[in-house]
Design a protein around this motif. Structure first.
Motif, PDB file in Angstrom:
ATOM      1  N   ASN A  69       0.959  -1.204  -0.005  1.00 60.31           N
ATOM      2  CA  ASN A  69      -0.149  -0.006  -0.067  1.00 60.31           C
ATOM      3  C   ASN A  69       0.817   1.003  -0.022  1.00 60.31           C
ATOM      4  O   ASN A  69       1.620   1.346   0.922  1.00 60.31           O
ATOM      5  CB  ASN A  69      -1.119  -0.088   1.059  1.00 60.31           C
ATOM      6  CG  ASN A  69      -1.996   1.187   1.345  1.00 60.31           C
ATOM      7  OD1 ASN A  69      -1.510   2.184   1.697  1.00 60.31           O
ATOM      8  ND2 ASN A  69      -3.075   0.926   0.889  1.00 60.31           N
ATOM      9  N   ARG A  71       0.296   4.396   0.573  1.00 57.86           N
ATOM     10  CA  ARG A  71       0.255   5.091   1.758  1.00 57.86           C
ATOM     11  C   ARG A  71       1.031   4.610   3.160  1.00 57.86           C
ATOM     12  O   ARG A  71       1.435   5.376   3.863  1.00 57.86           O
ATOM     13  CB  ARG A  71      -1.046   5.429   2.081  1.00 57.86           C
ATOM     14  CG  ARG A  71      -1.701   6.463   1.117  1.00 57.86           C
ATOM     15  CD  ARG A  71      -3.164   6.788   1.288  1.00 57.86           C
ATOM     16  NE  ARG A  71      -3.491   7.449   0.152  1.00 57.86           N
ATOM     17  CZ  ARG A  71      -4.678   8.260   0.290  1.00 57.86           C
ATOM     18  NH1 ARG A  71      -5.316   8.387   1.203  1.00 57.86           N
ATOM     19  NH2 ARG A  71      -5.015   9.000  -1.029  1.00 57.86           N
ATOM     20  N   ALA A  74       4.652   5.064   2.560  1.00 52.31           N
ATOM     21  CA  ALA A  74       4.952   6.486   3.089  1.00 52.31           C
ATOM     22  C   ALA A  74       5.187   6.591   4.374  1.00 52.31           C
ATOM     23  O   ALA A  74       6.319   7.288   4.850  1.00 52.31           O
ATOM     24  CB  ALA A  74       3.877   7.347   2.334  1.00 52.31           C
ATOM     25  N   ALA A  75       4.350   6.209   5.242  1.00 55.56           N
ATOM     26  CA  ALA A  75       4.460   6.253   6.726  1.00 55.56           C
ATOM     27  C   ALA A  75       5.618   5.413   7.115  1.00 55.56           C
ATOM     28  O   ALA A  75       6.375   5.833   8.105  1.00 55.56           O
ATOM     29  CB  ALA A  75       3.242   5.425   7.280  1.00 55.56           C
ATOM     30  N   THR A 106      -0.992  10.040   6.485  1.00 50.53           N
ATOM     31  CA  THR A 106      -0.953   9.553   5.166  1.00 50.53           C
ATOM     32  C   THR A 106      -2.100   9.538   4.121  1.00 50.53           C
ATOM     33  O   THR A 106      -2.150   9.444   3.088  1.00 50.53           O
ATOM     34  CB  THR A 106      -0.130   8.251   4.841  1.00 50.53           C
ATOM     35  OG1 THR A 106      -0.940   7.133   5.276  1.00 50.53           O
ATOM     36  CG2 THR A 106       1.353   8.256   5.593  1.00 50.53           C
ATOM     37  N   GLY A 107      -3.290   9.562   5.217  1.00 57.27           N
ATOM     38  CA  GLY A 107      -4.511   9.302   4.664  1.00 57.27           C
ATOM     39  C   GLY A 107      -4.779   7.785   4.284  1.00 57.27           C
ATOM     40  O   GLY A 107      -5.821   7.743   3.450  1.00 57.27           O
ATOM     41  N   TYR A 108      -4.402   7.073   5.146  1.00 59.83           N
ATOM     42  CA  TYR A 108      -4.487   5.557   4.744  1.00 59.83           C
ATOM     43  C   TYR A 108      -6.069   5.350   5.134  1.00 59.83           C
ATOM     44  O   TYR A 108      -6.479   5.711   6.224  1.00 59.83           O
ATOM     45  CB  TYR A 108      -3.632   4.736   5.698  1.00 59.83           C
ATOM     46  CG  TYR A 108      -4.066   3.356   5.677  1.00 59.83           C
ATOM     47  CD1 TYR A 108      -3.773   2.490   4.506  1.00 59.83           C
ATOM     48  CD2 TYR A 108      -4.591   2.665   6.553  1.00 59.83           C
ATOM     49  CE1 TYR A 108      -4.227   1.133   4.210  1.00 59.83           C
ATOM     50  CE2 TYR A 108      -4.742   1.252   6.591  1.00 59.83           C
ATOM     51  CZ  TYR A 108      -4.649   0.521   5.338  1.00 59.83           C
ATOM     52  OH  TYR A 108      -5.198  -1.002   5.323  1.00 59.83           O
ATOM     53  N   GLY A 150       2.931  -1.795   4.382  1.00 65.36           N
ATOM     54  CA  GLY A 150       3.839  -0.703   3.958  1.00 65.36           C
ATOM     55  C   GLY A 150       5.212  -1.095   4.622  1.00 65.36           C
ATOM     56  O   GLY A 150       5.409  -1.840   5.571  1.00 65.36           O
TER      57      GLY A 150
END
Length: 181
Positions: A69, A71, A74-75, A106-108, A150
């Protein structure tokens, strides 16, 4: 006689090439092995090696496979770099953020299920093997409610690598697990 000397020198050089190259001592007091060098262009290959390995372990444990994923990646990347800045492996960011905070930023669109971290000179697969040896980190990897993964790293010039693995589950799945749907 010359032939024996040449063979002895060749064998000695070959054996010397097999020894650790850095000569430095790691935080655990053991010699640091040959540095595993990574670059940003290696990121997709490293992430997919980890995903494939995690999914093989999950299949063996009868847990559903995960998918990468962006996002959560990114985290994980944010935290791997931040741990290097702080020079300590822990779950809180330099701004006081928790794993939940970082995933939320991140907006997950789901729930963060777990986070594993490591500070090492080892490869991602050696790190995964170490995580599997400890129940708390193994539980994050094998959590049957997780569906997303992630994974990221940050490598210092010295070769030290900071790894972060984050798992998550979509809100719809969590509602089903909790019996709300």
């Amino acid at each position: 006689m010359i032939r024996v000397s040449v063979v002895t020198i060749a064998v000695g050089l070959a054996l010397a090439a097999c020894s650790p190259q850095s000569g430095a001592i790691g935080p655990d007091g053991r010699p640091i092995p040959k540095v595993y060098k990574l670059s940003e262009r290696d990121t997709p290959a490293v992430q997919y090696r980890m995903l494939d390995s995690v999914n093989a372990l999950r299949r063996a444990a009868a847990a559903p496979e995960l998918q990468l994923n962006a996002r959560l990646n990114a985290a994980a990347a944010t935290h791997a770099r931040d741990m290097a800045v702080q020079n300590r492996p822990w779950h809180f960011g330099s701004d006081g953020s928790s794993p939940l905070d970082r995933v939320r930023r991140t907006g997950y669109p789901g729930t963060m299920m777990g986070e594993n971290i490591s500070e090492t000179y080892e490869t991602e697969l050696e790190t995964l093997a170490a995580w599997m040896e400890e129940k708390p980190t193994r539980d994050v990897i094998l959590d049957p409610t997780a569906r997303d993964l992630g994974f990221a790293f940050f490598q210092e010039p010295s070769g030290k690598i900071w790894w972060t693995l984050v798992t998550g589950a979509p809100h719809v799945l969590m509602a089903q697990v909790q019996g709300n749907i």
